[in-house]
Scaffold this active site. Structure first.
Site, PDB file in Angstrom:
ATOM      1  N   GLY A  19       2.332   2.065  10.714  1.00  0.00           N
ATOM      2  CA  GLY A  19       3.251   3.179  10.528  1.00  0.00           C
ATOM      3  C   GLY A  19       3.946   3.613  11.807  1.00  0.00           C
ATOM      4  N   GLU A  58      -6.693   4.575   7.917  1.00  0.00           N
ATOM      5  CA  GLU A  58      -6.597   6.020   7.633  1.00  0.00           C
ATOM      6  C   GLU A  58      -7.895   6.539   7.019  1.00  0.00           C
ATOM      7  OE1 GLU A  58      -2.932   5.472   5.544  1.00  0.00           O
ATOM      8  OE2 GLU A  58      -2.027   4.951   7.466  1.00  0.00           O
ATOM      9  N   GLU A  72      -5.405  -5.212  10.655  1.00  0.00           N
ATOM     10  CA  GLU A  72      -4.401  -4.166  10.839  1.00  0.00           C
ATOM     11  C   GLU A  72      -4.676  -3.423  12.147  1.00  0.00           C
ATOM     12  OE1 GLU A  72      -2.419  -3.010   6.937  1.00  0.00           O
ATOM     13  OE2 GLU A  72      -4.164  -1.728   7.145  1.00  0.00           O
ATOM     14  N   SER A  90       3.409  -2.349  10.346  1.00  0.00           N
ATOM     15  CA  SER A  90       4.866  -2.349  10.521  1.00  0.00           C
ATOM     16  C   SER A  90       5.519  -3.688  10.173  1.00  0.00           C
ATOM     17  CB  SER A  90       5.240  -1.908  11.943  1.00  0.00           C
ATOM     18  OG  SER A  90       4.778  -0.573  12.163  1.00  0.00           O
ATOM     19  N   HIS A 114      -9.417   0.951   5.110  1.00  0.00           N
ATOM     20  CA  HIS A 114      -8.108   1.162   5.744  1.00  0.00           C
ATOM     21  C   HIS A 114      -8.273   2.092   6.941  1.00  0.00           C
ATOM     22  CE1 HIS A 114      -3.981   2.481   6.382  1.00  0.00           C
ATOM     23  NE2 HIS A 114      -3.624   1.358   5.793  1.00  0.00           N
ATOM     24  N   ASN A 126       0.873  -1.176   0.000  1.00  0.00           N
ATOM     25  CA  ASN A 126       0.000   0.000   0.000  1.00  0.00           C
ATOM     26  C   ASN A 126       0.912   1.229   0.000  1.00  0.00           C
ATOM     27  OD1 ASN A 126      -1.803   2.049   0.504  1.00  0.00           O
ATOM     28  ND2 ASN A 126      -2.273   1.414   2.601  1.00  0.00           N
ATOM     29  N   LYS A 134       0.142   4.225  -0.225  1.00  0.00           N
ATOM     30  CA  LYS A 134      -0.525   5.404   0.371  1.00  0.00           C
ATOM     31  C   LYS A 134      -0.302   6.640  -0.517  1.00  0.00           C
ATOM     32  CE  LYS A 134       0.244   3.397   4.892  1.00  0.00           C
ATOM     33  NZ  LYS A 134       0.069   3.564   6.307  1.00  0.00           N
TER      34      LYS A 134
HETATM   35  C1  PEP Z   1      -0.718  -0.003   5.945  1.00  0.00           C
HETATM   36  O1  PEP Z   1      -0.670   1.085   5.437  1.00  0.00           O
HETATM   37  O2  PEP Z   1      -1.674  -0.738   5.693  1.00  0.00           O
HETATM   38  C2  PEP Z   1       0.357  -0.422   6.845  1.00  0.00           C
HETATM   39  C3  PEP Z   1       0.256  -1.571   7.438  1.00  0.00           C
HETATM   40  O3  PEP Z   1       1.414   0.451   7.015  1.00  0.00           O
HETATM   41  P1  PEP Z   1       2.842   0.113   7.690  1.00  0.00           P
HETATM   42  O4  PEP Z   1       3.331  -1.171   7.074  1.00  0.00           O
HETATM   43  O5  PEP Z   1       3.699   1.280   7.328  1.00  0.00           O
HETATM   44  O6  PEP Z   1       2.612  -0.025   9.144  1.00  0.00           O
END
Ligand code: PEP
Length: 256
Positions: free
Chosen positions: A174, A98, A168, A214, A96, A9, A11
């Site tokens: 992040g 966000e 998630e 992460s 997601h 992703n 983003k």
């Molecule tokens: C994501 O954006 O779905 C995500 C898991 O980000 P990160 O791997 O940076 O934590």
């Protein structure tokens, strides 16, 4: 056996040049399809077409990060399912954290998007996950149930076959803080049980459930090695081939 999906992703990152270069590197890593591991990249909307070009002839799938639920028409700034299909997308990420917590999307809105995407022939990665205060309050499973219930409302078993779930935990996205393999496995197991009671055991056993939060080269193998973890949704580490490829390699190693 369920195969692995390793999804990047991007983003709101990259530009046309860096996105195309990254896609070309990923295309070289996944030149031909392999039975056990699918690789997916999800660039920002403006780069879908040049990235699709860079992926041509490779086994890397293309996805978008969101979609609107209405058919093309007077919806300024929105992008329709048909448009994503026209750009070569096979997948769309929905729900997601966000979108939920920054843009304020509700389960009802996410569900409308899920149903529109499925109707239009896109596969959906439906993201669910709890906030830190919800985990600390012992509410993780309750939050997951609510998000699954809401996101999959009125989605038949046949349509749900085109869905991948991504667990998630919001506190791990992040932040550099990753769920332990045990925390991930416990949430995934719970999600699979939920799918069994909502649909049935055969269906639930076939559904891919990704972990996101992460994921990096040094934790990918232990996370993907959990029996209910079928891949990863990767943000930060998907922006460079040097950090994304080892995650794909971890999946390849576990598949063998
Ligand atoms: C994501 O954006 O779905 C995500 C898991 O980000 P990160 O791997 O940076 O934590």
């Amino acid at each position: 056996m369920r195969k692995f999906l390793v999804a990047g992703n991007w983003k709101m990152n990259t530009n046309r040049q860096s996105g195309v270069a990254l896609a070309a590197e990923m295309a070289a890593v996944a030149k031909t399809g392999e039975p056990g591991v699918e690789v997916l990249v999800c660039p920002p909307y403006p780069y879908l077409l040049p990235v699709a070009d860079a992926l041509k002839g490779s086994a890397v799938s293309l996805g978008a990060q969101d979609v609107y639920f209405e058919a093309p028409g007077a919806f300024t700034g929105a992008v329709a399912v048909e448009m994503l299909k026209d750009c070569g997308c096979q997948y769309v990420i929905l729900g997601h954290s966000e979108r939920r917590h920054v843009m304020g999307e509700t389960d009802e809105v996410i569900n409308r998007k899920v149903r529109a995407a499925l109707r239009g022939g896109l596969k959906v990665i439906l993201c669910v996950g709890e906030l830190l205060k919800e985990r600390e309050g012992g509410l993780t499973e309750k939050v997951l149930d609510t998000q699954m219930q809401g996101g999959l409302a009125d989605v038949s078993e046949q349509d749900a076959g085109q869905i991948v779930i991504a667990y998630e935990p919001v506190w791990a996205i992040g932040t550099g803080v990753t769920a332990t393999p045990e925390q991930a496995e416990s949430a995934h197991e719970h999600l699979r049980k939920w799918l069994t009671s909502r649909y049935n055991a055969t269906f639930s056993g076939q559904m891919q459930i990704l972990y996101g939060g992460s994921v990096k080269a040094d934790n990918a193998e232990s996370l993907l090695g959990q029996s209910n973890v079928d891949g990863a949704l990767v943000g930060g580490a998907s922006l460079k081939a040097a950090s994304f490829v080892p995650i794909i390699e971890a999946a390849r190693k576990l598949w063998k």
